[in-house]
Design an enzyme around this catalytic site. Structure first.
Site, short mmCIF file in Angstrom:
data_model
loop_
_atom_site.label_atom_id
_atom_site.label_comp_id
_atom_site.label_asym_id
_atom_site.label_seq_id
_atom_site.Cartn_x
_atom_site.Cartn_y
_atom_site.Cartn_z
N TYR A 25 0.87 -1.18 0.00
CA TYR A 25 0.00 0.00 0.00
C TYR A 25 0.90 1.22 0.00
O TYR A 25 1.60 1.48 0.98
CB TYR A 25 -0.90 -0.05 1.24
N TYR A 179 -11.47 -4.26 7.15
CA TYR A 179 -10.16 -3.97 7.73
C TYR A 179 -10.25 -2.87 8.78
O TYR A 179 -9.78 -3.00 9.91
CB TYR A 179 -9.17 -3.56 6.63
N HIS A 180 -10.86 -1.75 8.41
CA HIS A 180 -10.88 -0.60 9.30
C HIS A 180 -11.85 -0.80 10.46
O HIS A 180 -11.75 -0.10 11.47
CB HIS A 180 -11.22 0.66 8.52
N LYS A 543 -10.30 17.23 16.10
CA LYS A 543 -9.50 16.61 15.04
C LYS A 543 -9.38 17.60 13.88
O LYS A 543 -10.25 17.68 13.01
CB LYS A 543 -10.16 15.32 14.56
N ASP A 547 -7.83 14.16 8.63
CA ASP A 547 -7.62 12.83 9.19
C ASP A 547 -8.91 12.31 9.82
O ASP A 547 -9.45 12.91 10.73
CB ASP A 547 -6.51 12.89 10.25
N HIS A 549 -9.25 9.09 11.07
CA HIS A 549 -9.03 7.99 12.01
C HIS A 549 -9.27 8.53 13.42
O HIS A 549 -8.40 9.15 14.03
CB HIS A 549 -7.62 7.44 11.88
#
Length: 670
Positions: A25, A179-180, A543, A547, A549
């Site tokens: 990746y 995945y996340h 935040k 981003d 996450h």
């Protein structure tokens, strides 16, 4: 008696299966630099590409948008127009390449740019192979690169699916990405259920849209792929993958009536768990990555079709080409040096494995039934049910690490260690020079100035008409790509029609750790300081930038709330100006910023400057993220009071530090 001649080696050698696709990746800085990296990786034996786009691209902004400041080229490559896409794949024949693109909300656009670039190379659409990670549901739950509300987002996904099965038949238009979910704290059962619920939501939309004839629907089902996570409990993870295979087959048969087994195959790619990589003793991560890879390669019945591995030092910063090469070599050793691919499934008939698989399937079915009863995945997103469950499960995981119930070598056990020679010296991690952002913006302005503006305007008008009339937007989007339209222009056109969305944070109702023994003392201190101040201690968790996450920010917000603080947390994607304005209006005592995209110096410095200008210099600011040591010193020199990185895993201690900081600052101000 005549002895039979011994068989030759060629006759007795087991037939080897074809290896999975080897990917890394990658993408950073610019299309030029990323192209160099891709060509280098392909020359070293990588067999597929996995493109990382930067956050402005992923959220549909051009590099010169105010929200893109500090984010350009940091976690991926900026792609603003067809020229960038052509540069990205210069010298790489797209008609022969298998390309995975991690792009979600603007997936139709990036796929359109890819198709247009391939057409400029002379490749036919039907020859293109690859995947768009087009799972918008998990963006609302974990990764945060959504743009539009759920229903328009599903419409865009539907358009990609309906277009590709006819025009680009080898392409995987929908990559359901669990995945996340695991990165956000999902248990194996939640990962199974939430991902399958997402797949159902998409396929139900496609089935009911009228764009795909009933007789062709099984082909559409057959092109759905998955992208999963594999954690350190590799037996459980391997069983999870076998459960995925069985449950997907059940859904294809029972829900969609797919008769042909080839259309019911569970096809998936994988990146093993980055969440479990540690900043402490980072060389240990090499072993973690190998063990996690075994979970998705050992079992032939549920073997991954593509694997990309994180680099050992991703908890420290952006990996270098050498670090990525090391992960690629790990894949090649397992595939070519071992005998893994010479045998059938190693676990068929295992009572232990069968029992674990059945238990996972049963729990996943129960969760799926709950989501179905709510009206499906979209309803479970809008009600914040799934997000709340993820925040809670991640809270339990972190508490287990803090208490020692879950052992993490080098973090909460076996902490004494020699300094790692791999992490010392100049250039131990890659950094993206700020000059790339300036150069990208200059090139973008040049692109706009030199294109046929009338053609771009007409293409955008056709795109808007297609969206308003509920027509498939793919052909108009490809026309936009050829006309020189930019990423920001494509997205803004659809923003004006579909609107924008802010997903529920899941923090408000998530069960936390208020009754944990370690919290008692911290809560008492919060009460004492609040009494002295005459009102409840208030923290703003923000935040800044793009981003998405949000795991760390969410967990700090939950723990601070459980400690008795009043918490202001409005989710992701805020400008520094919005954060400072909220701090002023809310009258907070401390500001906590979370940034994992590498843009911390630019964005935090901006916040600090704005706070001083607003007369808030007496309010302490703390910062958390993947922050190299030299940047930590820069932030502290700018006035940041505390910097926390992945090595600071004890959230109760962090909240304790925060209340002592507030106490000291407010007493000094008094």
């Amino acid at each position: 008696m005549t002895e039979k001649p011994a068989s030759t080696t060629a006759e007795t050698a087991p037939k080897r299966d074809k290896p999975w696709l080897f990917r890394t990746y990658s993408g950073h800085s610019s299309a030029v630099e990323s192209n160099k990296l891709y060509r280098k990786n392909l020359s070293r034996g990588q067999t597929g590409l996995s493109v990382a786009f930067d956050l402005p691209t992923q959220t549909g902004y051009d590099s010169d948008h105010p929200l893109a400041r500090g984010e350009v080229g940091k976690v991926g490559v900026p792609v603003c127009h067809l020229g960038d896409m052509e540069t990205l794949f210069d010298g790489i024949p797209l008609g022969q390449m298998n390309t995975s693109m991690t792009i979600n909300a603007p997936a139709p656009w990036l796929l359109s740019l890819y198709i247009a670039a391939a057409e400029r190379q002379g490749a036919e659409r039907k020859s293109l192979q690859g995947t768009t990670q087009n799972d918008i549901v998990k963006e609302y739950l974990s990764r945060g690169t959504y743009i539009f509300p759920p229903q328009p987002s599903l419409k865009l996904t539907n358009d990609v699916v309906a277009f590709t099965y006819k025009e680009v038949p080898k392409w995987n238009p929908m990559n359901v990405c669990s995945y996340h979910l695991q990165e956000a704290g999902a248990t194996p059962e939640q990962e199974l259920a939430f991902a399958l619920a997402t797949a159902q939501a998409v396929l139900d939309t496609v089935r009911d849209s009228g764009q795909v004839p009933a007789e062709d629907f099984p082909k559409v089902v057959g092109r759905i792929s998955f992208f999963v996570n594999a954690g350190i409990r590799f037996i459980t993870e391997m069983c999870k993958m076998r459960a995925f295979v069985d449950l997907w087959d059940e859904i294809c048969v029972n829900r969609y009536g797919v008769e042909d087994p080839k259309y019911r195959r569970f096809r998936y790619g994988v990146q093993v768990n980055s969440l479990g990589l540690t900043e402490q003793q980072p060389e240990n991560n090499v072993y973690r990555i190998l063990v996690e890879m075994l979970a998705v390669t050992l079992s032939k019945k549920a073997r991954a079709r593509a694997v990309q591995l994180p680099a050992w030092n991703e908890a420290l910063g952006l990996p270098r080409p050498w670090d990525q090469q090391w992960s690629l070599r790990l894949q090649q050793i397992v595939a070519y040096e071992t005998d893994l691919l010479e045998y059938g499934d190693l676990f068929d008939g295992s009572a232990v494995v069968d029992a674990k698989v059945e238990a996972l399937k049963e729990q996943a079915r129960e969760e799926l039934a709950r989501i179905d009863a709510m009206g499906g995945a979209i309803s479970a997103v809008e009600s914040s049910y799934m997000k709340q469950r993820l925040v809670e499960s991640n809270t339990r995981r972190l508490k287990a690490i803090e208490s020692g119930d879950m052992t993490v070598v080098g973090v909460n056990a076996f902490q004494e260690a020699e300094p790692s020679p791999l992490t010392t010296g100049e250039g131990s991690i890659m950094t993206v020079d700020e000059s790339f952002e300036k150069a990208q913006i200059e090139a973008l302005n040049g692109w706009r100035a030199n294109r046929d503006q009338a053609a771009a305007d007409k293409a955008l008008a056709d795109l808007a008409s297609a969206a308003k009339e509920d027509r498939n937007i793919m052909e108009p989007s490809i026309a936009c790509a050829h006309a020189g339209v930019t990423t920001g222009e494509w997205s803004q056109t659809l923003r004006e029609i579909f609107g924008e969305y802010r997903a529920p944070t899941g923090v408000g109702r998530a069960a936390g750790a208020a009754k944990e023994s370690g919290m008692v003392k911290v809560r008492e201190r919060v009460d004492q300081v609040s009494e002295r101040l005459g009102r409840r201690v208030k923290i703003l968790v923000g935040k800044p930038g793009l981003d998405g996450h949000s795991n760390g920010a969410e967990q700090v917000a939950v723990r601070a709330r459980d400690a008795g603080m009043e918490v202001v947390y409005e989710g992701i994607r805020l400008t520094p100006a919005q954060i400072v304005n909220a701090a002023l209006e809310e009258g907070v005592h401390v500001v906590g910023l979370s940034i994992l995209s590498g843009s911390h110096v630019t964005l935090v410095t901006d916040v600090m400057d704005r706070m001083r200008a607003a007369g808030l210099s007496d309010i302490p600011v703390i910062v958390g993220g993947i922050i190299p040591h030299e940047d930590e010193q820069t932030l502290k020199a700018a006035g940041v009071a505390r910097v926390y990185t992945p090595k600071d895993y004890d959230l109760t201690q962090i909240v304790g530090d925060i209340i002592e900081l507030v106490d000291g600052e407010t007493q000094e101000a008094a």
